[in-house]
Each structure stands twice: as structure tokens, then as C-alpha cells.
Design an enzyme around this catalytic site. Structure first.
Site, PDB file in Angstrom:
ATOM      1  CG  ASP A  76      -1.925  -1.087   1.268  1.00  0.00           C
ATOM      2  OD1 ASP A  76      -1.657  -2.169   0.705  1.00  0.00           O
ATOM      3  OD2 ASP A  76      -2.994  -0.888   1.872  1.00  0.00           O
TER       4      ASP A  76
ATOM      5  CE  LYS B   6      -5.388   1.939   2.781  1.00  0.00           C
ATOM      6  NZ  LYS B   6      -4.163   1.354   3.369  1.00  0.00           N
TER       7      LYS B   6
ATOM      8  CE  LYS C 228      -6.643  -1.520   3.002  1.00  0.00           C
ATOM      9  NZ  LYS C 228      -5.238  -1.932   3.251  1.00  0.00           N
TER      10      LYS C 228
END
Length: 307
Positions: free
Chosen positions: A153, A216, A252
Site C-alpha cells: 500500500d 484505496k 479498498k
């Protein structure tokens, strides 16, 4: 994956290919309209998704996260062991999707984790500010993957975005993607900093065309966390990208999602915008530290906190 190239956007061979990709993304960006659409969608469908089966599915979509300045080898080991114990004590339930830690703890999680279905995820590339030389970001990412990370990430480079440096953004994300190798790359847009649906759309398009496997919402560290409106715009961008290229990008939600009711709202958006095809933890995740225990409580009807 569709990376930016001279042929990516309708054969474009000009520096404007980044703006062209954004312009060709047919997603609503009027904030008032987006808010009304989200409100209507949730009012129609949240109740039907508030079921034990959905709660069980959501548990299996969690990136169980610890990102504290007091994290240590001992604390991350104990954190990972809770996931191992859950597998032993609750075989009737699917476990979380991943354990998410700072990049320097990838090897700790990999060495302690005994559940093959749970991935090792790391926050890398000078998380959460993303302020570092690109060489530092790529090196940290490559080291984390060599230490056993399955997923990485990173934070979208907001400073470059503020200056309109789209080419530099694309180059940076694609280089980090290359350094991640086979690991899946999740790009955190920091929607709380972007503020508007238009900016969220731009960041989503730039990230997907530059190699993101997931987009995300938030880090939950500096700016406001996830909102259902941001999630809706991001999922619409993912759908538009899939319609154009046939490539599924994951979504996400992260940042402040701590209750079962919160999680169901994001599930509902994914289901209604993207469809059943995205209802797997291969393409839908929620980053959280407290949500797993809240879901377990609503599934089992007990105050036990396994995580």
C-alpha cells in the site's frame, strides 16, 4: 494492466494523454449530485445487506492493520499470533484477508503467520506522507517484497498532484509498481485531502492507468478517512476503467471504519456499482484495526474480542 503509453488513450501521442484519460472517464463529479445518488443507493439497499452472511464475508475482506509508532517486533508478533489463534479457535469462519503493517515488519509477519490464506500487506514508500526521493520509495518497497510482502500500500503523491505534474505521478507509481514485482499494489488516494469528486476522479484515473491493482481511500493518519461519497466515485471510476479495458481493479476502504454498519455501507456501494464480480476479497478490502472484533461480535453474539 493498462499503463500509460503513447497508445493508451485513443492512440494519443501528446503530453496531454493524462488529461485525455481523465476527460474520457465518464463519471459524475458534481458533489451535490454524487451525495444525492449515494444517499438514494444506501437508503434502498443497506437493510437487505445487513445479514450475518454479509458480516462473515466482510470479516474475510479485512486487512487487519497495526500502524503505530510503538509497533515493535514483539507487538507485531503478538498481533500476528491472534490471527493464527482465530484460525484454530474458529474454523467455522473464514479469517481476515491480510495483516497490514509497516514495511520493516514484513519479515516478522511472514515468519510468524501460519495461515496460508492470509496475505502479508505492508505500507511502503514513505507512508503516510509519501514525501521522499523516488529511490527511497522503490528501495523500501523492493525490500518489503523480498521480506515476504504479498501486497504493498502506497500513498498517491499529493504534492505532485497539487502542482499538476501528471506525468511525474504516472512515472512514480509505475516505477514503484515495477519495484513491487509480483506483489499487488494498492494506491491510497487520501480522499480527505482531495476534497472534491473531480479531484478523486483524477487521482483514481491516474493511479489505475499507472499500474495500481487497487485504489484505496485513505491512510487514516493525516487527513479525514473514508467517506461513502468518495467510495462511490472511486467505484464508478473502476467500473469505467473495466468497461474500457476489461481489467478489474480492486477497491479498498480505509480510515475510520470501525462498526459493522459502516462496513455494510461500503459493501453496498461495491455491490451496487461494481456488481457481484467484485464481491471477493481479491477485489474488495477494508483496512481496519477495530472492525474485525465488531463484526465478530455481531456474527457470534458475544463480547469476545479475538483480534
Amino acid at each position: 494492466m493498462e499503463y500509460f503509453s503513447d497508445e493508451t488513450v485513443s492512440g494519443a501521442q501528446t503530453p496531454d494523454k493524462y488529461q485525455q484519460a481523465i476527460d474520457q472517464c465518464n463519471v459524475e463529479t458534481d458533489d451535490a449530485v454524487v451525495g444525492a445518488q449515494v444517499s438514494e443507493l444506501l437508503s434502498k439497499h443497506v437493510a437487505e445487506n445487513s445479514t450475518p452472511e454479509v458480516y462473515k464475508f466482510l470479516l474475510n475482506c479485512i486487512d487487519l492493520t497495526t500502524l503505530s509508532s510503538t509497533d515493535s517486533e514483539a507487538s507485531v508478533t503478538a498481533f500476528t499470533q491472534r490471527v493464527n489463534r482465530f484460525e484454530e479457535e474458529h474454523p467455522e469462519l473464514q479469517n481476515v484477508a491480510a495483516i497490514c503493517v509497516y514495511a520493516n515488519f514484513a519479515q516478522v509477519v511472514r515468519s510468524v503467520l501460519e495461515v496460508s490464506e492470509v496475505n502479508v500487506a505492508v505500507c511502503s514508500a514513505n507512508f503516510p506522507s509519501s514525501q521522499a526521493r523516488l529511490e527511497v520509495k522503490t528501495t523500501e518497497t523492493a525490500l518489503a517484497v523480498s521480506d515476504g510482502a504479498d501486497e504493498v500500500d502506497i500513498v498517491f503523491p499529493l504534492g505532485l498532484f497539487a502542482d499538476g505534474c501528471y506525468e511525474e505521478i504516472a512515472d512514480e507509481i509505475s516505477e514503484i509498481k515495477q519495484s513491487a514485482g509480483e506483489a499487488r499494489l494498492k494506491v491510497i488516494l487520501e480522499t480527505g485531502s482531495l476534497h472534491t469528486a473531480e479531484n478523486i476522479k483524477k487521482a483514481a484515473v491516474l493511479s489505475m492507468y499507472s499500474g495500481a491493482d487497487f485504489i484505496k481511500t485513505s491512510t487514516g493518519k493525516i487527513y479525514d478517512g473514508a467517506t461513502v461519497e468518495a467510495a462511490y466515485v472511486m467505484c464508478q471510476c473502476i467500473k469505467d476503467y473495466y468497461d474500457k479495458h476489461g481489467v478489474m481493479i480492486g477497491f479498498k476502504a480505509s480510515g475510520g471504519i470501525s462498526t459493522t454498519a459502516d462496513a455494510v455501507r461500503y459493501y453496498t456501494i461495491v455491490k451496487e456499482v461494481l456488481g457481484e464480480q467484485w464481491l471477493t476479497n481479491e477485489y474488495f478490502r477494508i483496512g481496519a484495526s477495530r472492525l474485525a472484533n465488531a463484526l465478530y461480535k455481531d456474527i457470534a453474539g458475544t463480547d469476545e474480542k479475538p483480534f
